[in-house]
Design a protein around this motif. Sequence first.
Motif, PDB file in Angstrom:
ATOM      1  N   ALA A  42     -40.481  42.032 -48.623  1.00  0.00           N
ATOM      2  CA  ALA A  42     -41.910  41.744 -48.509  1.00  0.00           C
ATOM      3  C   ALA A  42     -42.559  42.555 -47.408  1.00  0.00           C
ATOM      4  O   ALA A  42     -43.714  42.970 -47.534  1.00  0.00           O
ATOM      5  CB  ALA A  42     -42.120  40.251 -48.251  1.00  0.00           C
ATOM      6  N   GLN A  43     -41.845  42.817 -46.343  1.00  0.00           N
ATOM      7  CA  GLN A  43     -42.417  43.569 -45.229  1.00  0.00           C
ATOM      8  C   GLN A  43     -42.566  45.043 -45.571  1.00  0.00           C
ATOM      9  O   GLN A  43     -43.527  45.684 -45.188  1.00  0.00           O
ATOM     10  CB  GLN A  43     -41.538  43.384 -43.988  1.00  0.00           C
ATOM     11  CG  GLN A  43     -42.167  43.815 -42.695  1.00  0.00           C
ATOM     12  CD  GLN A  43     -42.057  45.296 -42.453  1.00  0.00           C
ATOM     13  OE1 GLN A  43     -41.086  45.927 -42.830  1.00  0.00           O
ATOM     14  NE2 GLN A  43     -43.059  45.854 -41.833  1.00  0.00           N
ATOM     15  N   GLU A  44     -41.617  45.599 -46.327  1.00  0.00           N
ATOM     16  CA  GLU A  44     -41.658  47.023 -46.638  1.00  0.00           C
ATOM     17  C   GLU A  44     -42.588  47.354 -47.794  1.00  0.00           C
ATOM     18  O   GLU A  44     -43.075  48.467 -47.890  1.00  0.00           O
ATOM     19  CB  GLU A  44     -40.249  47.523 -46.941  1.00  0.00           C
ATOM     20  CG  GLU A  44     -39.375  47.567 -45.718  1.00  0.00           C
ATOM     21  CD  GLU A  44     -37.978  48.066 -46.009  1.00  0.00           C
ATOM     22  OE1 GLU A  44     -37.702  48.439 -47.163  1.00  0.00           O
ATOM     23  OE2 GLU A  44     -37.170  48.080 -45.074  1.00  0.00           O
ATOM     24  N   LEU A  52     -45.656  38.648 -49.244  1.00  0.00           N
ATOM     25  CA  LEU A  52     -45.730  38.460 -47.798  1.00  0.00           C
ATOM     26  C   LEU A  52     -46.193  37.042 -47.464  1.00  0.00           C
ATOM     27  O   LEU A  52     -45.666  36.409 -46.545  1.00  0.00           O
ATOM     28  CB  LEU A  52     -46.676  39.492 -47.183  1.00  0.00           C
ATOM     29  CG  LEU A  52     -46.582  39.712 -45.689  1.00  0.00           C
ATOM     30  CD1 LEU A  52     -45.191  40.183 -45.308  1.00  0.00           C
ATOM     31  CD2 LEU A  52     -47.612  40.728 -45.245  1.00  0.00           C
ATOM     32  N   GLN A  53     -47.138  36.516 -48.234  1.00  0.00           N
ATOM     33  CA  GLN A  53     -47.573  35.135 -48.036  1.00  0.00           C
ATOM     34  C   GLN A  53     -46.439  34.166 -48.348  1.00  0.00           C
ATOM     35  O   GLN A  53     -46.230  33.188 -47.629  1.00  0.00           O
ATOM     36  CB  GLN A  53     -48.773  34.819 -48.929  1.00  0.00           C
ATOM     37  CG  GLN A  53     -50.056  35.463 -48.496  1.00  0.00           C
ATOM     38  CD  GLN A  53     -51.164  35.244 -49.511  1.00  0.00           C
ATOM     39  OE1 GLN A  53     -50.918  35.136 -50.705  1.00  0.00           O
ATOM     40  NE2 GLN A  53     -52.381  35.193 -49.030  1.00  0.00           N
ATOM     41  N   THR A  54     -45.710  34.442 -49.417  1.00  0.00           N
ATOM     42  CA  THR A  54     -44.588  33.582 -49.794  1.00  0.00           C
ATOM     43  C   THR A  54     -43.515  33.586 -48.718  1.00  0.00           C
ATOM     44  O   THR A  54     -42.992  32.536 -48.348  1.00  0.00           O
ATOM     45  CB  THR A  54     -43.999  34.034 -51.136  1.00  0.00           C
ATOM     46  OG1 THR A  54     -45.025  34.013 -52.127  1.00  0.00           O
ATOM     47  CG2 THR A  54     -42.856  33.145 -51.570  1.00  0.00           C
ATOM     48  N   GLY A 105     -55.776  42.269 -44.715  1.00  0.00           N
ATOM     49  CA  GLY A 105     -57.013  41.768 -45.287  1.00  0.00           C
ATOM     50  C   GLY A 105     -56.897  40.419 -45.964  1.00  0.00           C
ATOM     51  O   GLY A 105     -57.791  40.024 -46.693  1.00  0.00           O
ATOM     52  N   THR A 106     -55.841  39.704 -45.745  1.00  0.00           N
ATOM     53  CA  THR A 106     -55.692  38.379 -46.331  1.00  0.00           C
ATOM     54  C   THR A 106     -55.202  37.434 -45.253  1.00  0.00           C
ATOM     55  O   THR A 106     -55.111  37.795 -44.096  1.00  0.00           O
ATOM     56  CB  THR A 106     -54.734  38.408 -47.541  1.00  0.00           C
ATOM     57  OG1 THR A 106     -54.736  37.130 -48.160  1.00  0.00           O
ATOM     58  CG2 THR A 106     -53.344  38.803 -47.144  1.00  0.00           C
ATOM     59  N   HIS A 107     -54.889  36.221 -45.630  1.00  0.00           N
ATOM     60  CA  HIS A 107     -54.421  35.238 -44.666  1.00  0.00           C
ATOM     61  C   HIS A 107     -53.435  34.321 -45.354  1.00  0.00           C
ATOM     62  O   HIS A 107     -53.326  34.294 -46.571  1.00  0.00           O
ATOM     63  CB  HIS A 107     -55.589  34.443 -44.084  1.00  0.00           C
ATOM     64  CG  HIS A 107     -56.416  33.773 -45.131  1.00  0.00           C
ATOM     65  ND1 HIS A 107     -57.453  34.431 -45.770  1.00  0.00           N
ATOM     66  CD2 HIS A 107     -56.357  32.547 -45.678  1.00  0.00           C
ATOM     67  CE1 HIS A 107     -57.980  33.611 -46.661  1.00  0.00           C
ATOM     68  NE2 HIS A 107     -57.334  32.469 -46.635  1.00  0.00           N
ATOM     69  N   PHE A 108     -52.738  33.573 -44.550  1.00  0.00           N
ATOM     70  CA  PHE A 108     -51.812  32.581 -45.081  1.00  0.00           C
ATOM     71  C   PHE A 108     -52.625  31.373 -45.496  1.00  0.00           C
ATOM     72  O   PHE A 108     -53.563  30.992 -44.823  1.00  0.00           O
ATOM     73  CB  PHE A 108     -50.761  32.232 -44.023  1.00  0.00           C
ATOM     74  CG  PHE A 108     -49.706  31.302 -44.515  1.00  0.00           C
ATOM     75  CD1 PHE A 108     -48.856  31.685 -45.536  1.00  0.00           C
ATOM     76  CD2 PHE A 108     -49.567  30.047 -43.974  1.00  0.00           C
ATOM     77  CE1 PHE A 108     -47.884  30.827 -45.998  1.00  0.00           C
ATOM     78  CE2 PHE A 108     -48.599  29.185 -44.426  1.00  0.00           C
ATOM     79  CZ  PHE A 108     -47.754  29.581 -45.443  1.00  0.00           C
TER      80      PHE A 108
END
Length: 172
Positions: A42-44, A52-54, A105-108
């Motif tokens: 998810a990081q790469e 990334l949220q998951t 540009g997003t959030h958890f």
Amino acid sequence: MDFVQSLDPSKLVLAETILSFALSAFTAPPYNLPVFLFGTYAQENTEAVHSLQTFTGLLGASTLFDLVWMTRHEQNGFVRLLTIVILILKIPTFFAFGAALRQRGTHFGGLGGSDISGPTVWSMPGGFTSGGREGYQTVDEERPNPPSRPPAAGPPPPPDHKRPDQGSYQQV
């Protein structure tokens, strides 16, 4: 907050992956290695915001699971120490991935509001969506009047049970 932004999420998740792999031969939480391997992916992957949220959610949940797991299982001193080190490293990793989500540009979901009207993963079968699908009618559309059918001639006559050649059942 500057401390969190100065952390490198890739190095944190790599260190935790290596520690989880080293502990996998002993009595240690079995979910840590798969979670951190997923975090490496998810990081790469720069396009995978949902991944990334998951991962950020899984990381937070696994921190709570670690506390429960350590109270229910016995470990020797060195393995317990490394499990605690992983647990402590999860906290800055969680915040570093939260900052990475904000940079993309997003959030958890729970950390700054959630967008319920955002993109959906599935659509309801039968075309019960606002946009409709090919061949389906949405709920909001007007239905044309159904074609008129001639009235039925009445109920069918009762079957004659005395003739054995009628139908596949016979009266005994």
